[in-house]
Design an enzyme around this catalytic site. Structure first.
Site, PDB file in Angstrom:
ATOM      1  N   ASN A  52       0.911  -1.210   0.066  1.00 12.52           N
ATOM      2  CA  ASN A  52       0.036   0.019   0.059  1.00 12.52           C
ATOM      3  C   ASN A  52       0.941   1.400   0.085  1.00 12.52           C
ATOM      4  OD1 ASN A  52      -1.837   2.233   0.387  1.00 12.52           O
ATOM      5  ND2 ASN A  52      -2.655   1.017   2.206  1.00 12.52           N
ATOM      6  N   ARG A 102      -2.167  -2.143  -3.623  1.00 13.94           N
ATOM      7  CA  ARG A 102      -3.425  -1.664  -3.455  1.00 13.94           C
ATOM      8  C   ARG A 102      -3.677  -0.426  -4.314  1.00 13.94           C
ATOM      9  NH1 ARG A 102      -5.341   2.879   0.608  1.00 13.94           N
ATOM     10  NH2 ARG A 102      -7.568   2.736   0.427  1.00 13.94           N
ATOM     11  N   HIS A 132     -13.297   1.925  -0.311  1.00 16.89           N
ATOM     12  CA  HIS A 132     -13.200   0.719   0.727  1.00 16.89           C
ATOM     13  C   HIS A 132     -13.698  -0.759  -0.018  1.00 16.89           C
ATOM     14  CE1 HIS A 132     -13.850   3.886   4.003  1.00 16.89           C
ATOM     15  NE2 HIS A 132     -12.555   3.458   4.070  1.00 16.89           N
ATOM     16  N   ARG A 191     -14.133  14.017   8.251  1.00 15.15           N
ATOM     17  CA  ARG A 191     -14.644  14.331   7.094  1.00 15.15           C
ATOM     18  C   ARG A 191     -16.574  14.343   7.762  1.00 15.15           C
ATOM     19  NH1 ARG A 191     -12.659   9.547   3.412  1.00 15.15           N
ATOM     20  NH2 ARG A 191     -10.726   9.562   4.945  1.00 15.15           N
ATOM     21  N   GLU A 232      -7.515  -6.289   4.357  1.00 16.99           N
ATOM     22  CA  GLU A 232      -7.339  -5.924   3.072  1.00 16.99           C
ATOM     23  C   GLU A 232      -6.262  -6.386   2.436  1.00 16.99           C
ATOM     24  OE1 GLU A 232      -8.521  -1.899   4.786  1.00 16.99           O
ATOM     25  OE2 GLU A 232      -9.138  -1.216   2.696  1.00 16.99           O
TER      26      GLU A 232
END
Ligand code: ADP
Length: 397
Positions: free
Chosen positions: A7, A88, A177, A236, A384
């Site tokens: 990643n 990723r 996601h 956020r 992940e």
């Protein structure tokens, strides 16, 4: 067979090295502050952890050190043991509907799509280029965050705006996601022994999204054109009325980019509570003997947060025509007892009933609803990195 999951961020590179025979992580770590003063790396292996400062001018420097350390620390005997590298990747627009072998075309597309993920796509390319330079003969696979959501139909992904914005500029819901939601769907389907589930997958961490899944496919998801949409998050805002932007620009003398920045970085839990973006701080402020004002601030942020998550679950319950299972994952989903408790209480009218004792679980697969709950609720830790490694294995085999 060994596979590395990567990643790559603009100044960081995270890795996990998997032995695919037993799907276990043999080593993992993080290279930080690449191209910035004070760079360092951490490698965990065999119950040990090393952290060292190192000159990391580029991602290639990081990859060279990583591979060198894997051998000198005896984690692998030689680089020939690495059979594949999975990356990723964030934004594949509507072109990439599943993971794929990385070719020049994929790299060119990541660059071409950079306006859709300005922080992530260029960083992903840096990670790919670094491995291409150092391990030129090892196959690489790209696993897109957006891919899983490509099964949404028009009704879900279109915004009610001029259609030409979509046709000419790609303005639509993409969702994020995806790799995590796909992992959750796969895991819960395997555990329950059924492929035909209606799943509401709640990935709630610092960023968060809720996804409606039917028969293993995404039907709708809460994030949108960007990861700013959907539920309220750590910093956020999630969904807000877009007219707020021009109003605040005038009131505060800001430009549009600055207001969007505030919606990304100064809103959510942090913005509403004026305490913290971390749910642990909010919960302890609510519980403490602190002054009333701080308690009230924490409480309003907690209630709004859990309300927005409840709203999406309720919406997806209707869209899916009911739900066979609700899954919680990521930082809060896996660890926050009060967060899950409040959301499940909000869902009482759907017959959701929590088992308070089971709900104390942290970071483990567990059913947290009581046996008479109309919808079973599970904590499913996400992985992940493993999903990326599994896709890589499949595509290189
Ligand atoms: P990201 O979206 O950055 O990947 P994570 O999934 O790691 O984030 O989630 C981080 C968030 O999870 C933290 O900001 C915190 O709010 C929450 N979290 C982590 N551990 C706990 C815990 N034990 N209790 C409550 N919340 C937690």
């Amino acid at each position: 067979m060994k596979i590395i999951s990567i990643n790559a961020g603009s100044s960081s590179l995270k890795f996990s090295l998997f032995n695919m025979d037993d799907k276990k992580v043999i080593a993992s770590g993080l290279f930080e502050r690449i191209g910035i003063d004070g760079s360092s790396y951490t490698i965990k292996y065999n119950g040990e952890k090393i952290k060292t400062e190192a000159e990391l001018a580029t991602h290639t420097d990081a990859v060279k050190i990583l591979l060198d350390k894997l051998v000198t620390l005896n984690i692998i005997k030689s680089l020939d043991e690495i059979d594949g590298v999975g990356h990723r990747l964030v934004h594949g627009k509507d072109k990439y509907k599943e993971s794929c072998l990385i070719t020049d075309e994929v790299v060119n597309d990541l660059i071409a799509f950079k306006d859709f993920a300005p922080l992530h796509n260029p960083a992903n390319v840096l990670g790919i280029e670094a491995f291409r330079e150092v391990l030129p003969n090892v196959p690489m696979v790209g696993v897109f965050d957006t891919a899983f959501h490509q099964t949404m139909d028009e009704e879900a992904y279109l915004y009610p705006v001029p259609y030409s914005w979509y046709k000419e500029h790609g303005v639509r819901k993409y969702g994020f996601h995806g790799t995590s939601h796909r992992y959750i769907a796969k895991t819960i389907s395997e555990k329950l022994g059924r492929d035909d589930l209606r799943i509401i997958s709640c990935h709630v961490g610092n960023g968060g999204s809720i996804t409606a899944i039917k028969d293993g496919k995404c039907v709708d998801t809460s994030m949108g054109f960007t990861p700013l949409a959907g539920i309220m998050m750590g910093t956020r805002s999630g969904d807000v009325d877009p007219s707020i932007i021009t109003y605040v620009m005038e009131q505060e003398g800001l430009n549009a980019k600055e207001v969007i920045d505030d919606l990304n970085k100064k809103s959510g839990l942090l913005g509403l509570s004026e305490i913290s973006s971390d749910m642990r701080d909010i919960v302890s402020a609510m519980d403490s003997e602190d002054e009333e004002e701080k308690k009230a601030k924490a409480r309003r942020a907690f209630l709004k947060y859990t309300r927005t998550v409840t709203n999406y679950i309720a919406e997806y319950y209707v869209i899916l025509g009911g739900a066979d299972v609700i899954c919680f994952t990521a930082g809060l989903g896996e660890n926050s007892e009060p967060f899950r408790k409040k959301v499940c209480e909000n869902l009482a009218c759907l017959g959701v009933k929590l088992d308070s004792e089971a709900n104390k679980v942290m970071g483990e697969f567990k059913k947290i609803s009581s046996d008479d709950s109309a919808i079973p609720v599970y904590v499913v830790p996400t992985d992940e990195e493993l999903m990326i490694a599994l896709d890589t294995l499949k595509l290189i085999s």
